[in-house]
Structures are given as structure tokens and as C-alpha cells.
Motif scaffolding. Structure first.
Motif, PDB file in Angstrom:
ATOM      1  N   GLY A   1      38.573  48.381  40.501  1.00 31.41           N
ATOM      2  CA  GLY A   1      39.587  48.768  41.461  1.00 31.41           C
ATOM      3  C   GLY A   1      39.326  48.290  42.876  1.00 31.41           C
ATOM      4  O   GLY A   1      38.500  47.412  43.125  1.00 31.41           O
ATOM      5  N   ASN A   2      40.019  48.933  43.811  1.00 28.62           N
ATOM      6  CA  ASN A   2      40.048  48.530  45.207  1.00 28.62           C
ATOM      7  C   ASN A   2      39.408  49.601  46.077  1.00 28.62           C
ATOM      8  O   ASN A   2      39.881  50.742  46.111  1.00 28.62           O
TER       9      ASN A   2
ATOM     10  N   ALA B   1      41.606  51.686  48.233  1.00 29.62           N
ATOM     11  CA  ALA B   1      42.671  52.460  47.593  1.00 29.62           C
ATOM     12  C   ALA B   1      42.624  53.923  48.010  1.00 29.62           C
ATOM     13  O   ALA B   1      41.550  54.475  48.269  1.00 29.62           O
TER      14      ALA B   1
ATOM     15  N   ASN C   1      45.306  49.127  37.083  1.00 30.55           N
ATOM     16  CA  ASN C   1      45.949  49.663  38.292  1.00 30.55           C
ATOM     17  C   ASN C   1      45.024  49.423  39.489  1.00 30.55           C
ATOM     18  O   ASN C   1      44.848  50.295  40.343  1.00 30.55           O
ATOM     19  N   SER C   2      44.433  48.238  39.518  1.00 33.65           N
ATOM     20  CA  SER C   2      43.332  47.950  40.438  1.00 33.65           C
ATOM     21  C   SER C   2      43.715  47.969  41.917  1.00 33.65           C
ATOM     22  O   SER C   2      42.844  48.137  42.766  1.00 33.65           O
ATOM     23  N   ASP C   3      44.984  47.794  42.235  1.00 34.81           N
ATOM     24  CA  ASP C   3      45.391  47.807  43.648  1.00 34.81           C
ATOM     25  C   ASP C   3      45.421  49.218  44.213  1.00 34.81           C
ATOM     26  O   ASP C   3      45.350  49.406  45.435  1.00 34.81           O
ATOM     27  N   ASN C   4      45.526  50.196  43.321  1.00 35.46           N
ATOM     28  CA  ASN C   4      45.799  51.559  43.780  1.00 35.46           C
ATOM     29  C   ASN C   4      44.660  52.561  43.568  1.00 35.46           C
ATOM     30  O   ASN C   4      44.736  53.685  44.049  1.00 35.46           O
TER      31      ASN C   4
END
Length: 277
Positions: free
Chosen positions: A120-121, A124, A153-156
Motif C-alpha cells: 500500500g501507500n 494513505a 487497493n494500494s492507493d488508499n
């Protein structure tokens, strides 16, 4: 007396009352422990306090030093109080579940360390923290599922991983946790996922303490070239000790333990609600 002054006075009275109640709970624990001839307790203090959904009731985690069977130990105990009575446990009348599981500290920002990010990020808004043992059977299924979810859902979402080897159940997990940490230097975040997808029991017994056997299996499966002396390097040992200490601060007792946006999730399913519609 104007309105603001009155509010400040009432607030001060309320704070003093809560502090007095805290002292009563500590005094109760002192008296209770003193009745046990097998326990010598000292330095009893409130480690954590949480207001419960049950009106007027608070959960307390008390921290103290103890000598039990000639062994020095650090103990944490949970009590409940409404300022009038003290209870060693409370149960939800509908579910019959103890409320002790709800009296746990929340995650703070210090747990969102970039070095522990595995998917992920990091920027986020939604954050997940997992404490896991790489030889825990449930963890071996659960952790990859969470990683896969976050990757989709790596952006969030940001996912952080902390090792918590349950050495009393499978001693090999300590060495394996060190190896995963070392492997992250070469393989990056993927080291965790790759390690959790291996059936380690095909290579060694979970009860083994033979570092060489575990190391050989790890190097073979993850195609690394880690040396036996790497396991005892100060930074590797200290890193795992810090992870365990951070888990202890949250009273983590089993694996997997997951926190979603700072709060523990006993259901282990809340992360799925983070999908952006």
C-alpha cells in the motif's frame, strides 16, 4: 461566578474524582494481591485506562512488579470500576464475552514506520497494522489475504507488519522472523508475502531451535544467501526485540492481531470495509 468559571470548577472536581477513583482501584489491587502468599507485588500503577460503553464504568490495566516462585516478573492485570465497586471481569450479557478484550491501548503514529510497510501507500488515510507469527497456521493464510487486499487497493491503504514470534508454541519462529527482516533488504516488501506462502513444516519442525536448518530452508525457498552470522548481528537482534516490545505495549497476546485505523479488530474482518466505493 460566571459560566466559564463554573465549568472550569466542575471540570476540576470531575478530574479530581476520577483521580481519586484511580487510587482506589490501585489500593484494591494492593490489598487483593497481598492476600496471595505466593505473590509479592510492588510498584502497582495504572498502565492504561479506558471508558467503557457501559455508562459510568472504566476498564483499568494495572502494571506491577511481582516475585512469583522466586522469579522476577512484570505483570499486567485488568480490573473494572464505576468508582463505587471493583470487578475483576465484566461480561456482555448478550454475547457472554468478557469486556477485557476491549480494554486495550490504541495504535499511535509510532507504529506507522516506513520500514514496517509491506503493502500500500504510506500516505494513505486508512492504515492497517498486523502483529503476526510466521509459523502461526492461521497467520499463514490470513496475512497473504490481507496483503492481497491492500495491494488491490494500494492507493488508499497502508499495511504495516510487525513480527510477534510465539516462541512458547513454535521456537523456530524467532529465527524465521529474523530471516524475513534480513531478506527485506534484498527482496523489499515482498519478502513477507513470499515467506508466508512457504510451507515451512516440509523443511523443519516448528519446535526446532537449529538455526542452520531453518536458514538453509529459507535460503532455498526465497533464493537468498543469508549467512548464519547475520542472525546474531546487533541490528537484527535489536530490531526484533523492538517489535516484540511494541507488541507488549499494546498487550498483544496472540496472532494474528490486527489494528484498523488505530483500533484493535477482534473480528479480523474490518479491513474489508476499507474498500472505496
Amino acid at each position: 461566578m460566571n459560566k466559564i468559571t463554573k465549568l472550569l470548577v466542575l471540570s476540576s472536581i470531575a478530574s479530581a474524582t476520577l483521580f481519586a477513583n484511580d487510587n482506589l482501584v490501585v489500593d484494591f489491587e494492593k490489598k487483593r494481591l497481598s492476600q496471595n502468599p505466593n505473590v509479592k507485588a510492588s510498584n502497582i500503577k495504572v498502565f492504561y485506562k479506558k471508558e467503557l460503553e457501559v455508562k459510568g464504568w472504566y476498564g483499568y490495566i494495572l502494571d506491577f512488579d511481582a516475585v512469583i516462585q522466586d522469579k522476577n516478573m512484570k505483570i499486567k492485570d485488568t480490573l473494572f470500576s464505576d468508582g463505587k465497586v471493583v470487578a475483576t471481569d465484566l461480561f456482555d450479557i448478550k454475547t457472554s464475552k468478557s469486556l477485557k478484550s476491549t480494554v486495550v491501548p490504541n495504535i499511535t503514529d509510532k507504529y506507522y514506520q516506513k520500514s514496517k510497510l509491506i503493502a500500500g501507500n504510506e500516505k494513505a488515510k486508512d492504515k492497517i497494522v498486523i502483529f503476526s507469527d510466521p509459523l502461526c497456521p492461521f497467520c499463514m493464510q490470513y496475512v497473504p489475504e490481507v496483503i492481497d487486499f491492500v495491494s488491490k487497493n494500494s492507493d488508499n491503504i497502508a499495511l504495516y507488519y510487525y513480527a510477534f514470534p510465539l516462541t512458547h508454541i513454535h521456537p523456530a519462529s524467532t529465527t524465521l522472523s529474523k530471516l524475513i527482516d534480513i531478506a527485506k533488504i534484498k527482496l523489499g516488501q515482498d519478502a513477507v508475502l513470499k515467506a508466508y506462502k512457504v510451507d515451512w513444516q516440509k523443511h523443519f519442525e516448528v519446535s526446532t531451535t537449529d538455526d542452520k536448518t531453518i536458514l538453509n530452508a529459507f535460503n532455498k525457498e526465497l533464493q537468498t544467501n543469508i549467512k548464519i552470522e547475520d542472525l546474531n548481528k546487533k541490528d537484527v537482534v535489536n530490531s526484533l526485540e523492538k517489535e516484540i516490545a511494541l507488541a507488549d505495549d499494546l498487550l498483544v497476546a496472540g496472532t494474528p492481531t490486527i489494528y484498523v485505523n488505530g483500533e484493535i479488530d477482534p473480528t479480523k474482518e474490518l479491513y474489508k470495509s476499507l474498500i472505496k466505493k
